[in-house]
Design a protein around this motif. Structure first.
Motif, PDB file in Angstrom:
ATOM      1  N   THR A 217       0.814  -1.221   0.000  1.00  0.00           N
ATOM      2  CA  THR A 217       0.000   0.000   0.000  1.00  0.00           C
ATOM      3  C   THR A 217       0.849   1.274   0.000  1.00  0.00           C
ATOM      4  OG1 THR A 217      -0.133  -0.043   2.433  1.00  0.00           O
ATOM      5  CG2 THR A 217      -1.908  -1.137   1.213  1.00  0.00           C
ATOM      6  N   ASP A 313      -2.549   6.256   4.843  1.00  0.00           N
ATOM      7  CA  ASP A 313      -3.800   6.066   5.572  1.00  0.00           C
ATOM      8  C   ASP A 313      -3.725   4.752   6.344  1.00  0.00           C
ATOM      9  OD1 ASP A 313      -6.435   6.451   6.462  1.00  0.00           O
ATOM     10  OD2 ASP A 313      -7.142   7.063   4.476  1.00  0.00           O
ATOM     11  N   ARG A 317      -8.442   1.053   5.532  1.00  0.00           N
ATOM     12  CA  ARG A 317      -9.052   1.955   4.558  1.00  0.00           C
ATOM     13  C   ARG A 317      -8.413   1.785   3.178  1.00  0.00           C
ATOM     14  NH1 ARG A 317      -9.378   7.395   6.942  1.00  0.00           N
ATOM     15  NH2 ARG A 317     -11.536   6.890   7.496  1.00  0.00           N
ATOM     16  N   LEU A 318      -7.097   1.632   3.135  1.00  0.00           N
ATOM     17  CA  LEU A 318      -6.428   1.454   1.852  1.00  0.00           C
ATOM     18  C   LEU A 318      -6.877   0.164   1.178  1.00  0.00           C
ATOM     19  CD1 LEU A 318      -2.881   2.681   2.919  1.00  0.00           C
ATOM     20  CD2 LEU A 318      -4.451   3.846   1.363  1.00  0.00           C
ATOM     21  N   GLN A 320      -9.849  -1.264   1.664  1.00  0.00           N
ATOM     22  CA  GLN A 320     -11.242  -1.052   1.259  1.00  0.00           C
ATOM     23  C   GLN A 320     -11.351  -0.213  -0.003  1.00  0.00           C
ATOM     24  OE1 GLN A 320     -12.749   0.689   4.874  1.00  0.00           O
ATOM     25  NE2 GLN A 320     -12.611  -1.233   6.008  1.00  0.00           N
ATOM     26  N   GLN A 321     -10.381   0.655  -0.245  1.00  0.00           N
ATOM     27  CA  GLN A 321     -10.401   1.524  -1.420  1.00  0.00           C
ATOM     28  C   GLN A 321      -9.627   0.940  -2.604  1.00  0.00           C
ATOM     29  OE1 GLN A 321      -8.828   5.195   0.174  1.00  0.00           O
ATOM     30  NE2 GLN A 321     -10.798   5.815   1.049  1.00  0.00           N
ATOM     31  N   HIS A 323      -6.370   0.561  -2.802  1.00  0.00           N
ATOM     32  CA  HIS A 323      -5.105   1.274  -3.013  1.00  0.00           C
ATOM     33  C   HIS A 323      -3.929   0.384  -2.597  1.00  0.00           C
ATOM     34  CE1 HIS A 323      -7.337   4.701  -4.168  1.00  0.00           C
ATOM     35  NE2 HIS A 323      -7.674   5.116  -2.959  1.00  0.00           N
ATOM     36  N   ALA A 410     -10.072  -8.098   0.035  1.00  0.00           N
ATOM     37  CA  ALA A 410      -9.731  -6.931  -0.785  1.00  0.00           C
ATOM     38  C   ALA A 410      -9.113  -7.369  -2.106  1.00  0.00           C
ATOM     39  CB  ALA A 410      -8.782  -6.008  -0.023  1.00  0.00           C
TER      40      ALA A 410
END
Length: 542
Positions: A217, A313, A317-318, A320-321, A323, A410
């Motif tokens: 990430t 981040d 969150r990374l 989930q997005q 990234h 993910a």
């Protein structure tokens, strides 16, 4: 004529037409002489990959090593990096610790282009806890088809100190920057040892596994071409702070050592000027400042910091997005990943909640109440409190087991590269008797082989002729296949089950058990608990 025939036969056989790698390897900055062992593996120990991070280089990104015209005998491991809490006078450690080891088949050549396994050791980012593992066993398990690199990196106070002062006149997350320095070293030099810089597989356990995710990430998922796949064992999702939230750690250390704001103007310069023994004597953890009376220091205080650069981040969150770098990955954990960390005398939910809050300072009272409901009183053991296994179950799933499944989901959502998830449930009689079950990172002894890890650290049952010896070739088959092909199944041990990729809906993983390794569906209880823990992962700063 005979020479031409020999060349033709060699070409038909696919054999290299050049001599094997010379133990004497000349790098751009220094020459090292390795040692060819009777095992068929040549090893180069104690290779300096960066300048000593001393004085003005404390809390700065690693710098290129200085040129040295002498030939260095690469037959001794480099000293290990200093830990937190500090251990002044430990002769096995040093601030000058940025060294790596290389293991390669002795018959490899500079044109062999063998897959490279680059291993990142664990230790909670506060100690180098898996140093000097011997790559011979894994190379032999690969049928002499891989090259292995392992190394030390800065940890604790020296690797992860963060504050505005460090941002202004230094670098944050320098322990992770050390790791990337090794990756760049591999790109530049590994072909001289028989490795392929375009076929690098990261490995790592615990904080090393967390490091893998942080590199996946890094910079918001930017792919710098430093690796092509990754296998993380017992990866940890710890409590991550921002620069401003980390300031209290900096303020505490400068006060302890006499470099406080009221004493000197350049507090960071003062820290850099101090004798390392004095620093180590004052290098210990303190509680998070927002927890009030009754709080204890976390097990691991210095952690990777959200700095807006390398780490943009929270990991959840990374993920989930989407990234992250889309390469094939293995992630997994042990059945009882929490037992070695939690207080054995835990006797109530109140004490359990305090421990969890000490580690994850952003947890709310409501979240802790839900955790209490999710983790009922568990089995008890002699010489331990009635809630020891309860808090161990909660901590193990929150920090290790559920995050690995989140990684798999993910990748299932955003990547076609593939993610293989496992649960390790190989039961050692002594660990089971003591109540530790199948504890954190115990699988590392099977992956490397019990003779290749630190002396005395592998369970007795893992050695030849003992009850768990059969798991060694099975797990090594999957790992070496993944290193060689980015797929754990191609060269798996004959008779081993196919390891099916993780599916976010089916939630199927490989369960490692002696004489009973098989695919399984995650039980519904753990699915439900993980769904909750993953849903609050950003709120708990993971």
């Amino acid at each position: 004529m005979l020479f031409r025939v020999a060349l033709s036969l060699a070409a038909l056989a696919g054999l290299p037409l050049v001599d094997a790698v010379d133990p004497l390897v000349k790098l751009n900055y220094i020459t090292y002489r390795g040692v060819a062992r009777s095992t068929g593996v040549t090893e180069w120990l104690g290779i300096r990959y960066a300048a000593p991070p001393l004085g003005e280089l404390r809390w700065r990104a690693p710098q290129a090593p200085l040129n040295n015209e002498t030939v260095i005998e690469a037959d001794t491991h480099g000293l290990i990096c200093l830990s937190t809490p500090g251990t002044p006078g430990d002769p096995t450690t040093s601030e000058d610790c940025l060294y790596l080891d290389v293991y390669a088949p002795s018959n490899a050549s500079s044109s062999s282009k063998l897959p490279v396994y680059l291993f990142i050791q664990g230790g909670g980012f506060n100690v180098d806890s898996n140093p000097n593992y011997n790559g011979t066993g894994l190379i032999q398990a690969s049928e002499m088809n891989i090259v292995i690199v392992n190394f030390n990196y800065r940890v604790g106070l020296y690797g992860f100190l963060a504050s505005q002062e460090v941002v202004d006149n230094g670098n944050t997350n320098v322990g992770l920057l050390d790791q990337r320095m090794v990756m760049q070293w591999v790109q530049q030099y590994i072909s001289q040892f028989g490795g392929d810089p375009e076929h690098v597989v990261l490995g790592g356990d615990s904080a090393g596994g967390a490091s893998i995710l942080l590199h996946l990430t890094a910079y918001g998922g930017r792919d710098d071409g430093l690796f092509q796949a990754a296998a993380a064992e017992s990866a940890t999702f710890g409590n991550m702070l921002t620069i401003s939230q980390s300031q209290y750690q900096y303020d505490a250390i400068i006060e302890r050592v006499g470099c406080g704001y009221e004493v000197v103007e350049d507090t960071l310069g003062c820290l850099r000027s101090l004798n390392v023994s004095y620093l180590q004597a004052n290098n210990y953890n303190v509680p998070y400042p927002n927890l009030g009376a009754g709080a204890s220091a976390p097990i691991y205080m210095y952690q990777p910091t959200i700095d807006g650069g390398l780490i943009t981040d929270y990991s959840y969150r990374l993920l989930q997005q989407g990234h992250f770098i889309k390469v094939p990955v293995i992630f997994g954990d042990d059945t009882n990943g929490g037992t070695i960390f939690t207080p054995k005398n835990t006797s109530s939910y109140q004490e359990m909640d305090q421990f969890l809050n000490d580690q994850f300072s952003a947890m709310t009272a409501n979240q802790l109440l839900i955790m209490n409901a999710m983790y009922p009183p568990a089995e008890t053991y002699p010489d331990s409190g009635p809630f020891w296994r309860t808090v161990s179950n909660a901590y193990g799933e929150m920090r290790f087991m559920c995050p690995s499944q989140a990684v798999g989901s993910a990748y299932n959502q955003f990547s076609a590269a593939g993610a293989w998830i496992y649960s390790y449930n190989v039961m050692d009689p002594l660990e089971m008797e003591g109540g530790y079950g199948v504890p954190h990172t115990i699988e590392i002894n099977a992956i490397w082989g019990p003779y290749n890890v630190a002396p005395g650290s592998a369970p007795a049952s893992y050695y030849p002729g003992q009850s768990n010896a059969a798991i060694i070739p099975i797990i090594q088959g999957y790992w070496t296949s993944f290193i060689r092909t980015y797929n754990p199944n191609i060269y798996r041990l004959a008779g081993s089950p196919e390891w099916v990729q993780w599916n976010a809906w089916a939630k199927d993983r490989l369960l490692f058990q002696t004489n009973a390794t098989a695919m399984e569906i995650v039980d519904y209880g753990q699915q439900a608990r993980c769904a909750y823990l993953q849903s609050i992962g950003v709120l708990t700063q993971q």
